[in-house]
Design an enzyme around this catalytic site. Structure first.
Site, PDB file in Angstrom:
ATOM      1  CG  ASP A 130      -2.152   0.864   0.952  1.00  0.00           C
ATOM      2  OD1 ASP A 130      -2.939   1.087   1.874  1.00  0.00           O
ATOM      3  OD2 ASP A 130      -2.279   1.350  -0.185  1.00  0.00           O
ATOM      4  CE  LYS A 132      -3.350   4.542  -0.017  1.00  0.00           C
ATOM      5  NZ  LYS A 132      -4.612   3.899  -0.313  1.00  0.00           N
ATOM      6  CG  ASN A 135      -0.735   4.494   3.369  1.00  0.00           C
ATOM      7  OD1 ASN A 135      -1.602   5.064   4.032  1.00  0.00           O
ATOM      8  ND2 ASN A 135      -0.988   3.459   2.606  1.00  0.00           N
ATOM      9  CG  ASP A 148      -2.049   2.629   7.605  1.00  0.00           C
ATOM     10  OD1 ASP A 148      -3.004   3.374   7.674  1.00  0.00           O
ATOM     11  OD2 ASP A 148      -1.926   1.558   8.243  1.00  0.00           O
ATOM     12  CB  THR A 166      -6.498   5.762  -4.739  1.00  0.00           C
ATOM     13  OG1 THR A 166      -5.986   5.710  -6.058  1.00  0.00           O
ATOM     14  CG2 THR A 166      -5.369   5.430  -3.761  1.00  0.00           C
TER      15      THR A 166
HETATM   16  C1  N15 Z   1      -2.835  -1.551  13.857  1.00  0.00           C
HETATM   17  C2  N15 Z   1      -3.302  -0.766  12.654  1.00  0.00           C
HETATM   18  C3  N15 Z   1      -4.776  -0.902  12.322  1.00  0.00           C
HETATM   19  C4  N15 Z   1      -2.810   0.656  12.711  1.00  0.00           C
HETATM   20  C5  N15 Z   1      -1.271   0.684  12.633  1.00  0.00           C
HETATM   21  N1  N15 Z   1      -0.897   1.646  11.660  1.00  0.00           N
HETATM   22  C6  N15 Z   1      -1.028   2.914  11.938  1.00  0.00           C
HETATM   23  O1  N15 Z   1      -1.480   3.373  12.957  1.00  0.00           O
HETATM   24  C7  N15 Z   1      -0.640   3.798  10.814  1.00  0.00           C
HETATM   25  N2  N15 Z   1      -0.901   5.166  11.175  1.00  0.00           N
HETATM   26  C8  N15 Z   1       0.055   6.076  11.461  1.00  0.00           C
HETATM   27  C9  N15 Z   1      -0.620   7.262  11.664  1.00  0.00           C
HETATM   28  C10 N15 Z   1       0.005   8.538  11.913  1.00  0.00           C
HETATM   29  C11 N15 Z   1      -0.605   9.729  11.486  1.00  0.00           C
HETATM   30  C12 N15 Z   1       0.021  10.963  11.665  1.00  0.00           C
HETATM   31  C13 N15 Z   1       1.271  10.985  12.299  1.00  0.00           C
HETATM   32  C14 N15 Z   1       2.202  11.984  12.581  1.00  0.00           C
HETATM   33  C15 N15 Z   1       2.085  13.385  12.286  1.00  0.00           C
HETATM   34  N3  N15 Z   1       3.030  14.275  12.500  1.00  0.00           N
HETATM   35  C16 N15 Z   1       2.552  15.467  12.087  1.00  0.00           C
HETATM   36  C17 N15 Z   1       3.139  16.737  12.068  1.00  0.00           C
HETATM   37  C18 N15 Z   1       2.401  17.812  11.555  1.00  0.00           C
HETATM   38  C19 N15 Z   1       1.114  17.603  11.086  1.00  0.00           C
HETATM   39  C20 N15 Z   1       0.542  16.335  11.113  1.00  0.00           C
HETATM   40  C21 N15 Z   1       1.301  15.279  11.624  1.00  0.00           C
HETATM   41  N4  N15 Z   1       1.014  13.957  11.751  1.00  0.00           N
HETATM   42  N5  N15 Z   1       3.281  11.449  13.203  1.00  0.00           N
HETATM   43  N6  N15 Z   1       3.067  10.130  13.290  1.00  0.00           N
HETATM   44  C22 N15 Z   1       1.859   9.812  12.752  1.00  0.00           C
HETATM   45  C23 N15 Z   1       1.245   8.568  12.575  1.00  0.00           C
HETATM   46  C24 N15 Z   1      -1.983   7.006  11.466  1.00  0.00           C
HETATM   47  N7  N15 Z   1      -2.139   5.700  11.205  1.00  0.00           N
END
Ligand code: N15
Length: 263
Positions: A130, A132, A135, A148, A166
């Protein structure tokens, strides 16, 4: 860890099955993290507990500068909390949509980092599936971090449930629901290279999914003339219908367009 170990800050967005918040540990050293909250009933309702367990298992064993770290996790009766690395400069697709398209130098350095991350993942027999811009996050020093792992599996994989979102990054073998290997990530790397340089994915067809499917399976795309010959060469070597014809990651890492801009 428990929820009480953290001071919760601003929401960072909503990932799959839950929301992500900026958070800081209360005790020294004060650590900034991204705390993701997943609701158990949502996971059960969507029948994805196996996938979530697998994703947590996979991500907690990965340690690479271009892969977002899962530092740990804990749960209460209703929710699962993931302690994720905080990426200081946020989401890549936001940067891409703000500037339109990246320079050859920036795109080359980003693709070099993605190639390093994929060499590491494939070395552990993990297919991301995935890749893209949505992520991918950007760290404090401008380095990319693949986030992700919603669709990563141990190779070879065979996706069962339908994909949402997408189709632009889907390789032909996944369009045709065939068995697929880690070569699907090579195709996605080609799509990502194209999108970084052009500002839109190569098979995008705003008229709908079937038009995009058709373009993918017929390899219908054109490379604009502003793209350098070296970059076009790499894109053409990754966007191959036969997975075995796609340029292997080790060769991507030393491709002239990558060597040209490396630090
Ligand atoms: C177990 C499974 C179903 C979930 C495991 N995978 C995740 O949780 C993937 N994931 C990572 C995030 C995520 C989203 C945003 C951030 C950010 C982040 N830093 C930022 C700085 C400025 C503005 C926005 C920001 N987001 N840091 N780490 C993140 C991690 C959301 N989903």
């Amino acid at each position: 860890f428990s929820l009480d170990s953290f001071e919760i800050g601003k929401p960072l967005g909503k990932g799959k099955f839950g929301r992500v918040y900026m958070a800081r540990t209360k005790s020294e050293p004060k650590y900034i993290v991204a705390l993701k909250c997943l609701h158990k009933e949502e996971i059960v309702k969507n029948k994805v507990e196996k996938q979530v367990r697998r994703e947590i298992e996979i991500q907690s064993h990965l340690a690479h500068p271009n892969i977002l770290r899962l530092h740990g996790y804990f749960h209460d009766e209703r929710r699962i909390f993931l302690i994720l690395e905080f990426a200081g400069r946020g989401e890549l697709y936001r940067q891409l949509s703000q500037v339109g398209r990246f320079s050859e130098k920036l795109a080359s350095r980003y693709i070099a980092q993605m190639t390093d991350a994929l060499i590491y993942l494939h070395g552990k027999h993990v297919i991301h599936r995935d890749i893209k811009p949505e992520n991918i996050l950007i760290g404090m020093n401008g380095e990319l971090k693949i986030g992700d792992f919603g669709w990563s599996v141990h190779a070879p994989g065979n996706r069962r449930s339908t994909l949402c979102g997408t189709l632009d990054y889907l390789p032909p073998e996944m369009v045709d629901h065939k068995e697929h290997t880690d070569k699907v990530d090579l195709w996605a790397l080609g799509v990502l290279t194209y999108e970084f340089l052009v500002g839109a994915p190569p098979f995008e067809d705003l008229s709908g999914h079937s038009a995009t499917y058709r373009k993918i399976t017929r390899l219908e795309y054109t490379i604009p003339s502003h793209v350098s010959p070296e970059a076009a060469d790499l894109i053409r070597k990754l966007l191959r219908l036969n997975p075995l014809d796609r340029l292997p990651l080790k060769e991507v890492a030393v491709h002239p367009w990558i060597k040209k801009y490396e630090r």
